[in-house]
Scaffold this motif. Structure first.
Motif, PDB file in Angstrom:
ATOM      1  N   ILE A  89       0.828  -1.208   0.000  1.00 20.58           N
ATOM      2  CA  ILE A  89       0.000   0.000   0.000  1.00 20.58           C
ATOM      3  C   ILE A  89       0.864   1.260   0.000  1.00 20.58           C
ATOM      4  CG2 ILE A  89      -0.271  -0.002   2.529  1.00 20.58           C
ATOM      5  CD1 ILE A  89      -2.950   1.125   0.001  1.00 20.58           C
ATOM      6  N   GLU A  90       2.019   1.193   0.624  1.00 20.90           N
ATOM      7  CA  GLU A  90       2.907   2.357   0.696  1.00 20.90           C
ATOM      8  C   GLU A  90       3.405   2.801  -0.678  1.00 20.90           C
ATOM      9  OE1 GLU A  90       3.626  -0.078   4.505  1.00 20.90           O
ATOM     10  OE2 GLU A  90       3.262  -0.487   2.390  1.00 20.90           O
ATOM     11  N   HIS A  91       3.325   1.910  -1.668  1.00 13.50           N
ATOM     12  CA  HIS A  91       3.842   2.223  -3.004  1.00 13.50           C
ATOM     13  C   HIS A  91       2.753   2.539  -4.031  1.00 13.50           C
ATOM     14  CE1 HIS A  91       7.191  -0.355  -1.273  1.00 13.50           C
ATOM     15  NE2 HIS A  91       7.644   0.882  -1.300  1.00 13.50           N
ATOM     16  N   VAL A  92       1.526   2.617  -3.589  1.00  9.02           N
ATOM     17  CA  VAL A  92       0.419   2.930  -4.492  1.00  9.02           C
ATOM     18  C   VAL A  92       0.205   4.437  -4.503  1.00  9.02           C
ATOM     19  CG1 VAL A  92      -2.034   2.570  -4.977  1.00  9.02           C
ATOM     20  CG2 VAL A  92      -0.671   0.710  -4.004  1.00  9.02           C
ATOM     21  N   SER A  93       0.056   4.985  -5.678  1.00 14.57           N
ATOM     22  CA  SER A  93      -0.197   6.417  -5.806  1.00 14.57           C
ATOM     23  C   SER A  93      -1.638   6.726  -5.397  1.00 14.57           C
ATOM     24  CB  SER A  93       0.028   6.849  -7.257  1.00 14.57           C
ATOM     25  OG  SER A  93      -0.489   8.140  -7.460  1.00 14.57           O
ATOM     26  N   PRO A  94      -1.831   7.659  -4.467  1.00 17.45           N
ATOM     27  CA  PRO A  94      -3.191   7.996  -4.036  1.00 17.45           C
ATOM     28  C   PRO A  94      -4.092   8.482  -5.179  1.00 17.45           C
ATOM     29  CG  PRO A  94      -1.598   8.917  -2.520  1.00 17.45           C
ATOM     30  CD  PRO A  94      -0.825   8.377  -3.694  1.00 17.45           C
ATOM     31  N   GLN A  95      -3.511   8.997  -6.229  1.00 18.98           N
ATOM     32  CA  GLN A  95      -4.310   9.467  -7.359  1.00 18.98           C
ATOM     33  C   GLN A  95      -4.814   8.314  -8.225  1.00 18.98           C
ATOM     34  OE1 GLN A  95      -1.159  10.657  -6.717  1.00 18.98           O
ATOM     35  NE2 GLN A  95      -1.743  12.586  -5.773  1.00 18.98           N
ATOM     36  N   SER A  96      -4.253   7.120  -8.044  1.00 19.67           N
ATOM     37  CA  SER A  96      -4.583   6.010  -8.936  1.00 19.67           C
ATOM     38  C   SER A  96      -5.781   5.180  -8.484  1.00 19.67           C
ATOM     39  CB  SER A  96      -3.368   5.094  -9.100  1.00 19.67           C
ATOM     40  OG  SER A  96      -3.057   4.465  -7.867  1.00 19.67           O
ATOM     41  N   VAL A  97      -6.158   5.275  -7.220  1.00 23.49           N
ATOM     42  CA  VAL A  97      -7.220   4.421  -6.682  1.00 23.49           C
ATOM     43  C   VAL A  97      -8.109   5.226  -5.742  1.00 23.49           C
ATOM     44  CG1 VAL A  97      -7.713   2.378  -5.280  1.00 23.49           C
ATOM     45  CG2 VAL A  97      -5.713   2.386  -6.771  1.00 23.49           C
ATOM     46  N   LEU A  98      -9.411   5.091  -5.933  1.00 23.01           N
ATOM     47  CA  LEU A  98     -10.385   5.684  -5.022  1.00 23.01           C
ATOM     48  C   LEU A  98     -11.550   4.705  -4.925  1.00 23.01           C
ATOM     49  CD1 LEU A  98     -10.683   8.271  -3.343  1.00 23.01           C
ATOM     50  CD2 LEU A  98     -12.000   9.235  -5.219  1.00 23.01           C
ATOM     51  N   VAL A  99     -11.826   4.218  -3.706  1.00 25.64           N
ATOM     52  CA  VAL A  99     -12.810   3.145  -3.533  1.00 25.64           C
ATOM     53  C   VAL A  99     -13.829   3.476  -2.443  1.00 25.64           C
ATOM     54  CG1 VAL A  99     -11.224   1.344  -4.343  1.00 25.64           C
ATOM     55  CG2 VAL A  99     -11.330   1.895  -1.902  1.00 25.64           C
ATOM     56  N   ASP A 100     -14.885   2.668  -2.428  1.00 27.02           N
ATOM     57  CA  ASP A 100     -15.951   2.798  -1.426  1.00 27.02           C
ATOM     58  C   ASP A 100     -15.643   2.042  -0.142  1.00 27.02           C
ATOM     59  OD1 ASP A 100     -17.587   4.110  -3.366  1.00 27.02           O
ATOM     60  OD2 ASP A 100     -18.181   2.150  -4.153  1.00 27.02           O
ATOM     61  N   LEU A 101     -14.838   0.981  -0.267  1.00 31.94           N
ATOM     62  CA  LEU A 101     -14.580   0.095   0.865  1.00 31.94           C
ATOM     63  C   LEU A 101     -13.116  -0.316   0.859  1.00 31.94           C
ATOM     64  CD1 LEU A 101     -15.909  -1.646   3.185  1.00 31.94           C
ATOM     65  CD2 LEU A 101     -16.111  -3.467   1.474  1.00 31.94           C
ATOM     66  N   ILE A 102     -12.493  -0.257   2.026  1.00 32.89           N
ATOM     67  CA  ILE A 102     -11.126  -0.752   2.185  1.00 32.89           C
ATOM     68  C   ILE A 102     -11.167  -1.889   3.191  1.00 32.89           C
ATOM     69  CG2 ILE A 102      -8.813  -0.233   3.044  1.00 32.89           C
ATOM     70  CD1 ILE A 102      -9.128   2.566   1.877  1.00 32.89           C
ATOM     71  N   THR A 103     -10.666  -3.047   2.765  1.00 37.32           N
ATOM     72  CA  THR A 103     -10.639  -4.211   3.642  1.00 37.32           C
ATOM     73  C   THR A 103      -9.210  -4.640   3.920  1.00 37.32           C
ATOM     74  OG1 THR A 103     -10.794  -5.753   1.772  1.00 37.32           O
ATOM     75  CG2 THR A 103     -12.864  -5.106   2.825  1.00 37.32           C
ATOM     76  N   SER A 104      -9.050  -5.273   5.059  1.00 37.29           N
ATOM     77  CA  SER A 104      -7.778  -5.876   5.420  1.00 37.29           C
ATOM     78  C   SER A 104      -8.033  -6.865   6.537  1.00 37.29           C
ATOM     79  CB  SER A 104      -6.781  -4.811   5.867  1.00 37.29           C
ATOM     80  OG  SER A 104      -5.522  -5.397   6.093  1.00 37.29           O
ATOM     81  N   ARG A 105      -7.268  -7.939   6.513  1.00 36.94           N
ATOM     82  CA  ARG A 105      -7.450  -8.992   7.509  1.00 36.94           C
ATOM     83  C   ARG A 105      -6.136  -9.226   8.243  1.00 36.94           C
ATOM     84  NH1 ARG A 105      -7.808 -15.108   6.675  1.00 36.94           N
ATOM     85  NH2 ARG A 105      -8.922 -15.812   8.514  1.00 36.94           N
ATOM     86  N   ALA A 106      -6.121  -8.824   9.511  1.00 30.62           N
ATOM     87  CA  ALA A 106      -4.985  -9.097  10.399  1.00 30.62           C
ATOM     88  C   ALA A 106      -3.647  -8.672   9.803  1.00 30.62           C
ATOM     89  CB  ALA A 106      -4.961 -10.584  10.766  1.00 30.62           C
TER      90      ALA A 106
END
Length: 179
Positions: free
Chosen positions: A105-122
């Motif tokens: 996630i640290e290497h993803v450009s904030p301008q490239s992705v915009l979503v309704d839901l963010i999930t993560s498991r442990a």
């Protein structure tokens, strides 16, 4: 959907025996993870797009993408063998609503992705995860973290944001200031 979940189970057992993809080593463990992944459908709002951070062997993203086939899913996973597995699952299950990216996630450009839901498991501490992922969440979007009983030591959350099922605590919160 059940047939595709069964195929996912088969693939995970097959690949997992060679590549150690998950702690789930048998049908019962995988079924438990599938149910854990889908339990949230009882309380989450409908969504059109989801960013799953640290997708690993596909929990919760694969079961959710099957249950919410009209939503677009972006899976982030830095581990090459897990990414290869996820691509194999995508093809085998014909999951056209999945995009798989080998990165943190640290290497993803904030301008490239915009979503309704963010999930993560442990994956990591909830506060840190929110700080890293908030730029990718739409204004009215939600965080959905699959956590354990230690959640309240990681972040201050209201009772309506914590959904407890057995040992699992699901943190489901609309975007807000968590400071």
């Amino acid at each position: 959907m059940r047939a595709k979940l069964d195929l996912f189970t088969h693939l995970l057992l097959e690949w997992g025996s060679v590549h150690n993809l998950s702690g789930a080593k048998n049908h019962q463990d995988i079924e438990h993870n599938i149910q854990d992944s889908l339990q949230v459908l009882d309380f989450i709002a409908p969504f059109k797009s989801c960013l799953d951070i640290g997708s690993g062997a596909g929990f919760p993203a694969i079961p959710l993408s099957l249950a919410c086939s009209n939503a677009r899913f972006i899976l982030l996973e830095p581990n090459a063998k897990k990414v290869a597995f996820l691509h194999h699952v995508k093809l085998a299950l014909n999951l056209n609503n999945l995009e798989i990216q080998r990165m943190r996630i640290e290497h993803v450009s904030p301008q490239s992705v915009l979503v309704d839901l963010i999930t993560s498991r442990a994956l990591m501490n909830a506060q840190n995860l929110i700080a890293l992922s908030a730029p990718f969440l739409r204004e009215q979007g939600h965080f959905l973290f699959y956590k354990g009983s230690h959640l309240r030591t990681e972040i201050a959350c209201a009772d309506h944001e914590c959904h407890v099922y057995g040992k699992r605590v699901y943190f489901y919160s609309q975007r807000r200031d968590f400071a």
